[in-house]
Design an enzyme around this catalytic site. Structure first.
Site, PDB file in Angstrom:
ATOM      1  N   CYS A  52     105.600  44.007  24.419  1.00  0.00           N
ATOM      2  CA  CYS A  52     106.328  42.882  25.022  1.00  0.00           C
ATOM      3  C   CYS A  52     107.775  43.060  24.581  1.00  0.00           C
ATOM      4  O   CYS A  52     108.039  43.315  23.398  1.00  0.00           O
ATOM      5  CB  CYS A  52     105.756  41.559  24.517  1.00  0.00           C
ATOM      6  SG  CYS A  52     106.810  40.126  24.839  1.00  0.00           S
ATOM      7  N   THR A  53     108.685  42.938  25.518  1.00  0.00           N
ATOM      8  CA  THR A  53     110.075  43.282  25.202  1.00  0.00           C
ATOM      9  C   THR A  53     110.706  42.309  24.193  1.00  0.00           C
ATOM     10  O   THR A  53     111.665  42.665  23.515  1.00  0.00           O
ATOM     11  CB  THR A  53     110.913  43.350  26.487  1.00  0.00           C
ATOM     12  OG1 THR A  53     110.690  42.162  27.269  1.00  0.00           O
ATOM     13  CG2 THR A  53     110.524  44.560  27.317  1.00  0.00           C
ATOM     14  N   HIS A  54     110.166  41.108  24.081  1.00  0.00           N
ATOM     15  CA  HIS A  54     110.679  40.173  23.073  1.00  0.00           C
ATOM     16  C   HIS A  54     110.429  40.697  21.643  1.00  0.00           C
ATOM     17  O   HIS A  54     111.264  40.528  20.757  1.00  0.00           O
ATOM     18  CB  HIS A  54     109.998  38.804  23.205  1.00  0.00           C
ATOM     19  CG  HIS A  54     110.573  37.939  24.273  1.00  0.00           C
ATOM     20  ND1 HIS A  54     110.334  38.156  25.602  1.00  0.00           N
ATOM     21  CD2 HIS A  54     111.394  36.849  24.210  1.00  0.00           C
ATOM     22  CE1 HIS A  54     110.956  37.226  26.319  1.00  0.00           C
ATOM     23  NE2 HIS A  54     111.616  36.426  25.494  1.00  0.00           N
ATOM     24  N   ASP A  74     113.797  39.734  32.935  1.00  0.00           N
ATOM     25  CA  ASP A  74     112.665  39.421  32.043  1.00  0.00           C
ATOM     26  C   ASP A  74     112.413  37.922  32.141  1.00  0.00           C
ATOM     27  O   ASP A  74     113.225  37.178  32.723  1.00  0.00           O
ATOM     28  CB  ASP A  74     113.041  39.809  30.596  1.00  0.00           C
ATOM     29  CG  ASP A  74     111.958  39.433  29.589  1.00  0.00           C
ATOM     30  OD1 ASP A  74     110.784  39.717  29.863  1.00  0.00           O
ATOM     31  OD2 ASP A  74     112.283  38.842  28.549  1.00  0.00           O
ATOM     32  N   SER A  75     111.322  37.473  31.532  1.00  0.00           N
ATOM     33  CA  SER A  75     111.024  36.042  31.516  1.00  0.00           C
ATOM     34  C   SER A  75     112.058  35.260  30.708  1.00  0.00           C
ATOM     35  O   SER A  75     112.113  34.047  30.786  1.00  0.00           O
ATOM     36  CB  SER A  75     109.651  35.829  30.889  1.00  0.00           C
ATOM     37  OG  SER A  75     109.672  36.294  29.554  1.00  0.00           O
ATOM     38  N   TYR A 112     105.940  33.855  30.549  1.00  0.00           N
ATOM     39  CA  TYR A 112     105.228  34.495  31.654  1.00  0.00           C
ATOM     40  C   TYR A 112     103.787  34.827  31.204  1.00  0.00           C
ATOM     41  O   TYR A 112     102.883  34.919  32.013  1.00  0.00           O
ATOM     42  CB  TYR A 112     105.917  35.806  32.052  1.00  0.00           C
ATOM     43  CG  TYR A 112     107.068  35.667  33.036  1.00  0.00           C
ATOM     44  CD1 TYR A 112     107.607  34.434  33.369  1.00  0.00           C
ATOM     45  CD2 TYR A 112     107.605  36.808  33.646  1.00  0.00           C
ATOM     46  CE1 TYR A 112     108.666  34.340  34.280  1.00  0.00           C
ATOM     47  CE2 TYR A 112     108.645  36.718  34.561  1.00  0.00           C
ATOM     48  CZ  TYR A 112     109.181  35.486  34.866  1.00  0.00           C
ATOM     49  OH  TYR A 112     110.214  35.403  35.768  1.00  0.00           O
ATOM     50  N   GLY A 113     103.644  35.004  29.899  1.00  0.00           N
ATOM     51  CA  GLY A 113     102.391  35.527  29.346  1.00  0.00           C
ATOM     52  C   GLY A 113     101.173  34.657  29.502  1.00  0.00           C
ATOM     53  O   GLY A 113     100.058  35.078  29.183  1.00  0.00           O
ATOM     54  N   CYS A 157     109.971  43.626  31.488  1.00  0.00           N
ATOM     55  CA  CYS A 157     108.965  42.700  30.994  1.00  0.00           C
ATOM     56  C   CYS A 157     107.599  43.304  31.311  1.00  0.00           C
ATOM     57  O   CYS A 157     107.308  43.593  32.476  1.00  0.00           O
ATOM     58  CB  CYS A 157     109.140  41.354  31.706  1.00  0.00           C
ATOM     59  SG  CYS A 157     107.852  40.156  31.372  1.00  0.00           S
ATOM     60  N   ASN A 158     106.798  43.514  30.280  1.00  0.00           N
ATOM     61  CA  ASN A 158     105.471  44.114  30.479  1.00  0.00           C
ATOM     62  C   ASN A 158     104.587  43.212  31.341  1.00  0.00           C
ATOM     63  O   ASN A 158     103.830  43.682  32.181  1.00  0.00           O
ATOM     64  CB  ASN A 158     104.787  44.327  29.124  1.00  0.00           C
ATOM     65  CG  ASN A 158     105.512  45.332  28.263  1.00  0.00           C
ATOM     66  OD1 ASN A 158     105.114  46.479  28.185  1.00  0.00           O
ATOM     67  ND2 ASN A 158     106.587  44.919  27.609  1.00  0.00           N
ATOM     68  N   THR A 159     104.705  41.905  31.116  1.00  0.00           N
ATOM     69  CA  THR A 159     103.870  40.938  31.827  1.00  0.00           C
ATOM     70  C   THR A 159     104.218  40.936  33.320  1.00  0.00           C
ATOM     71  O   THR A 159     103.340  41.026  34.177  1.00  0.00           O
ATOM     72  CB  THR A 159     104.102  39.528  31.242  1.00  0.00           C
ATOM     73  OG1 THR A 159     104.040  39.615  29.819  1.00  0.00           O
ATOM     74  CG2 THR A 159     103.083  38.550  31.741  1.00  0.00           C
TER      75      THR A 159
HETATM   76  N1  DGL Z   1     108.969  39.729  27.530  1.00  0.00           N
HETATM   77  C1  DGL Z   1     107.734  39.599  28.216  1.00  0.00           C
HETATM   78  C2  DGL Z   1     106.936  40.908  28.181  1.00  0.00           C
HETATM   79  O1  DGL Z   1     107.467  41.975  27.941  1.00  0.00           O
HETATM   80  C3  DGL Z   1     106.816  38.454  27.911  1.00  0.00           C
HETATM   81  C4  DGL Z   1     107.287  37.139  27.405  1.00  0.00           C
HETATM   82  C5  DGL Z   1     106.616  35.935  28.047  1.00  0.00           C
HETATM   83  O2  DGL Z   1     105.444  35.628  27.753  1.00  0.00           O
HETATM   84  O3  DGL Z   1     107.283  35.333  28.869  1.00  0.00           O
HETATM   85  O4  DGL Z   1     105.737  40.883  28.435  1.00  0.00           O
END
Ligand code: DGL
Length: 254
Positions: A183-185, A10-11, A42-43, A73-75
């Protein structure tokens, strides 16, 4: 292949929420978790920037020898899952906002999709939206603040509450049936959100679904570990900062 570890990235620390589900479902597997905290967020990056960063991590996993890669990570998934599938000859599992279960189960009022800017703007999500847009009232909300909060190890308390309230400013919560945590966060903020938004709203994420999907794929190939011995988890972070690593372990145990 059976005894090789599974690579997951993930990011930053968000993907730990997915790793926790994988560990519950497949406790005997070994995992290498790569958090790219040096390059978070990453977003807000371009697709090209993201592909470059993700390929670096993918190549690292291939060099280490993994039997599957989970893009937790979705992004990163929106930007590079297709590229990964072309480049690597092992199962690649991505994540996407769990809109389908939200539509199937809670089709009343509004469905809010919380995700990063990139996820909400990328083609992958546009296709998902096209499929479901006539079935429900779907509202997209980018929530970069929530990423920062979790990345700092904050999942409850005043700061988390403030960030959540800010995210939902201008939204009439009474009209919302469910929130998709795209978003996984954000998954780490589930309890804090429940406290603020109430129990009537369903919070939906794809963590369990992703873990199940991976298990099925490995099972079909006969690649699940046979030895019934607790597996290992190795945490790597591009920041190479002891504090980050410790924080990641704390989230893993939470
Ligand atoms: N955890 C990331 C996701 O699922 C995004 C976090 C980021 O912006 O880096 O999209």
């Amino acid at each position: 292949m059976r005894d090789l570890p599974i690579g997951i990235f993930d990011s930053g620390m968000g993907g730990i929420s997915v790793l926790k589900e994988m560990k519950k479902l497949m406790p005997y597997e070994d995992y290498i978790y790569y958090g790219d905290s040096k390059n978070i967020p990453y977003g807000t990056k371009t697709k090209e920037q993201l592909q470059k960063l993700c390929i670096k991590i993918g190549d690292y996993f291939i060099d280490r020898g993994v039997k599957a890669i989970v893009i937790a990570c979705n992004t990163a998934t929106s930007a590079s899952v297709d590229l990964f599938r072309e480049r690597y000859n092992i199962p690649i599992i991505g994540v996407e906002p769990a809109l389908k279960p939200a539509i199937e189960k809670y089709n009343r009022g509004k469905i809010v999709v919380l995700a990063t800017d990139v996820t909400l703007k990328e083609e992958k999500f546009a296709k998902l939206m096209d499929r479901y847009k006539d079935e429900a009232n779907i509202v997209k909300i980018p929530a970069p603040k929530l990423v920062t909060v979790v990345e700092n190890g904050i999942t409850s308390g005043e700061e988390a509450q403030r960030a959540i309230l800010e995210t939902f400013e201008g939204i009439n919560i009474k009209e919302v049936s469910s929130i998709v945590l795209g978003c996984t966060h954000y998954i780490f903020l589930k309890d804090a959100m429940k406290k603020i938004l109430g129990d009537n709203i369903e919070l939906i994420d794809g963590g369990v679904g992703t873990a199940l999907h991976l298990k099925n794929i490995l099972d079909e190939k006969g690649w699940l570990k046979e030895l019934k011995k607790e597996g290992t988890i190795q945490i790597i972070n591009s920041c190479d900062d002891e504090k980050k690593i410790n924080l990641t372990y704390t989230l893993l145990r939470s």
